[in-house]
Structures are given as C-alpha cells and as structure tokens.
Design a protein around this motif. Structure first.
Motif, mmCIF file in Angstrom:
data_model
loop_
_atom_site.group_PDB
_atom_site.id
_atom_site.type_symbol
_atom_site.label_atom_id
_atom_site.label_comp_id
_atom_site.label_asym_id
_atom_site.label_seq_id
_atom_site.Cartn_x
_atom_site.Cartn_y
_atom_site.Cartn_z
ATOM 1 N N VAL A 145 -3.564 11.519 4.650
ATOM 2 C CA VAL A 145 -4.118 11.325 3.313
ATOM 3 C C VAL A 145 -3.437 10.147 2.627
ATOM 4 O O VAL A 145 -4.089 9.283 2.029
ATOM 5 N N GLU A 146 -2.113 10.105 2.704
ATOM 6 C CA GLU A 146 -1.377 8.998 2.107
ATOM 7 C C GLU A 146 -1.728 7.685 2.795
ATOM 8 O O GLU A 146 -1.864 6.640 2.148
ATOM 9 N N LEU A 147 -1.877 7.729 4.117
ATOM 10 C CA LEU A 147 -2.211 6.514 4.854
ATOM 11 C C LEU A 147 -3.611 6.026 4.500
ATOM 12 O O LEU A 147 -3.868 4.811 4.422
ATOM 13 N N ASN A 148 -4.527 6.963 4.261
ATOM 14 C CA ASN A 148 -5.889 6.595 3.859
ATOM 15 C C ASN A 148 -5.877 5.853 2.525
ATOM 16 O O ASN A 148 -6.571 4.833 2.354
ATOM 17 N N LYS A 149 -5.092 6.343 1.581
ATOM 18 C CA LYS A 149 -4.992 5.661 0.283
ATOM 19 C C LYS A 149 -4.420 4.257 0.446
ATOM 20 O O LYS A 149 -4.906 3.302 -0.167
ATOM 21 N N GLU A 150 -3.380 4.138 1.257
ATOM 22 C CA GLU A 150 -2.748 2.840 1.455
ATOM 23 C C GLU A 150 -3.710 1.854 2.113
ATOM 24 O O GLU A 150 -3.777 0.674 1.736
ATOM 25 N N ILE A 151 -4.473 2.324 3.098
ATOM 26 C CA ILE A 151 -5.428 1.444 3.788
ATOM 27 C C ILE A 151 -6.499 0.959 2.828
ATOM 28 O O ILE A 151 -6.838 -0.241 2.798
ATOM 29 N N ARG A 152 -7.052 1.855 2.022
ATOM 30 C CA ARG A 152 -8.109 1.465 1.097
ATOM 31 C C ARG A 152 -7.602 0.474 0.045
ATOM 32 O O ARG A 152 -8.323 -0.456 -0.349
ATOM 33 N N THR A 153 -6.375 0.663 -0.397
ATOM 34 C CA THR A 153 -5.799 -0.280 -1.363
ATOM 35 C C THR A 153 -5.632 -1.659 -0.738
ATOM 36 O O THR A 153 -5.972 -2.687 -1.347
ATOM 37 N N LYS A 154 -5.120 -1.694 0.480
ATOM 38 C CA LYS A 154 -4.910 -2.976 1.153
ATOM 39 C C LYS A 154 -6.237 -3.662 1.470
ATOM 40 O O LYS A 154 -6.344 -4.900 1.403
ATOM 41 N N ILE A 155 -7.259 -2.891 1.829
ATOM 42 C CA ILE A 155 -8.569 -3.492 2.109
ATOM 43 C C ILE A 155 -9.147 -4.123 0.849
ATOM 44 O O ILE A 155 -9.706 -5.233 0.876
ATOM 45 N N ALA A 156 -9.009 -3.420 -0.293
ATOM 46 C CA ALA A 156 -9.516 -3.973 -1.551
ATOM 47 C C ALA A 156 -8.781 -5.267 -1.911
ATOM 48 O O ALA A 156 -9.413 -6.260 -2.322
ATOM 49 N N GLU A 157 -7.466 -5.281 -1.753
ATOM 50 C CA GLU A 157 -6.700 -6.498 -2.050
ATOM 51 C C GLU A 157 -7.064 -7.619 -1.080
ATOM 52 O O GLU A 157 -7.183 -8.786 -1.487
ATOM 53 N N TRP A 158 -7.255 -7.283 0.176
ATOM 54 C CA TRP A 158 -7.586 -8.307 1.180
ATOM 55 C C TRP A 158 -8.951 -8.927 0.896
ATOM 56 O O TRP A 158 -9.123 -10.136 0.997
ATOM 57 N N ARG A 159 -9.927 -8.115 0.530
ATOM 58 C CA ARG A 159 -11.260 -8.637 0.236
ATOM 59 C C ARG A 159 -11.252 -9.498 -1.028
ATOM 60 O O ARG A 159 -12.024 -10.469 -1.122
ATOM 61 N N THR A 160 -10.405 -9.144 -1.987
ATOM 62 C CA THR A 160 -10.283 -9.991 -3.176
ATOM 63 C C THR A 160 -9.744 -11.368 -2.809
ATOM 64 O O THR A 160 -10.256 -12.402 -3.273
ATOM 65 N N GLY A 161 -8.715 -11.405 -1.964
ATOM 66 C CA GLY A 161 -8.175 -12.681 -1.506
ATOM 67 C C GLY A 161 -9.175 -13.473 -0.688
ATOM 68 O O GLY A 161 -9.243 -14.707 -0.798
#
Length: 222
Positions: A145-161
């Motif tokens: 569950v924690e890893l899922n949150k971390e992945i989704r946060t990183k994907i959102a930041e990566w797509r913004t960049g």
C-alpha cells in the motif's frame, strides 16, 4: 473364423501339405514376421492388452466429466453436449439473486440499517487479516500500500517534468532536449523497477503497468 480353419488356410497358403496341420509344422512353413503377426492377432491376451488402454482412457474421461458436472449449478447439469461458459454461470447466479429478492429473503437480515464491521475480512487469510489489523491499529499500512502511494506520486511528478520538457523542446537545441530525455528515461526506469517490485508483493488482481516512453510521447502529441 474358427482357429483350426484359420490354421488350415494359413498352412495351405504357405505351402504346407494338407496332412501337416499341427501348429509346429505351420510355424516352420511361415516366416518369423508372418508368424508374429498371426499370433498377435489370434491371441486373446494381445487383443485385450490393446483394448485395455482405450478402456482406461474412456473411464478416466467419464470420471473427469462427472467431477466437472458436480461443480456446475443444478440448472446447468444434465446437458453433456452443451457448451457452458462463465456467462451461463453468472446468469444462473443473477436469476437466483432476483428470485431471492422477489421472495423477500433479503429483508430483515441481521445488521440491517447498521454500519458494516470492516475490522476483519472474512475472505482473507486469517494470518494476513490479523497482521493487517495490527498494522492498522498502529497507524501503519502493508508494504504494497505504501509502495503504491509512492509510485503514483513519482509518476505524477515524472509526467509533470515530461510535459515541461515537451513544451520547451521547440526553443531548445537538440542537445539540450537529448539531455533532458536521458534524465527522464533514467527516472522512468527507476519507477518501472518500483512497479516490478510492487507487482511481486501485491495481492493478485491489483498489479499495475509500468511506464512506456513511446506511449507517454503519444499522449502528449494528442
């Protein structure tokens, strides 16, 4: 044809005299391969050995059919030549639910109008359910569950960049765009490694897809 008549005909065919009808003389008149073929065909034990495997396969197939038949709802049994699919079983379940609703079997159930007790999951493994309750009481969550949150946060930041680099690529040189893409691809590989690890520990049915550079660029072009 009777065995003695067959022996007599075989003896005449292979050139043995009419008086020499015993089995020993017949064996001398026939070649080894012909004798073996005749003996295998006339021997009851050989014939039964050939039929035994086919009978065994038929019995095994009938047993398997019976087992699969027992797994089906009563509404779908007794139709051996019918093609059954998952949709047929779902339709039977829906019919049962609607019939139960019409008969009022869902009325006055225990706990009606009260909030559900979500402290335990009756469908989960007892050991895992106990572990999850301990984690929940201590304000923690399972690793996936924690890893899922971390992945989704990183994907959102990566797509913004990626969007920023995509918009500014026209005003940049080719080398600058190349450097930015290399950095973004490296970050994407890191995220995909996290997704791979997540898919190994997550419960079945909750897996997620990683990032694809080509698909992300197609999304921006659209």
């Amino acid at each position: 044809m009777a065995p003695l008549k067959r022996l007599a005909l075989m003896a005449r065919w292979h050139g043995c005299p009419d008086s020499a009808r015993p089995l020993v003389l017949l064996r001398r008149c026939m070649s080894t391969s012909t004798w073996e073929e005749y003996w295998d065909a006339s021997s009851p034990s050989k014939a039964s050995e050939k039929k035994a495997p086919s009978r065994g396969k038929e019995r095994l197939a009938s047993v398997l059919d019976a087992i699969h038949e027992r797994k089906l709802p009563p509404e779908l049994r007794g139709r051996p030549n019918a093609v059954r699919s998952e949709t047929d079983i779902v339709n039977v379940m829906e019919q049962r639910i609607w019939q139960s609703m019409e008969e009022g079997q869902f009325e006055n159930l225990p706990g009606k109008g009260k909030p559900l007790n979500l402290n335990s999951n009756p469908h989960a493994d007892p050991a895992e359910d106990t572990l999850f309750r301990i984690l929940s009481k201590n304000g923690c969550a399972p690793e996936w569950v924690e890893l899922n949150k971390e992945i989704r946060t990183k994907i959102a930041e990566w797509r913004t960049g990626l969007r920023k680099a995509w918009r500014s690529r026209l005003s940049e040189t080719a080398s600058e765009w190349q450097q930015e893409t290399e950095v973004l691809k490296k970050q994407m590989r890191t995220i995909n490694d996290m997704v791979f690890r997540y898919n190994l520990i997550v419960p079945f049915g909750r897996q997620m897809f990683g990032l694809s550079w080509e698909k992300e660029l197609l999304r921006l072009e659209q």
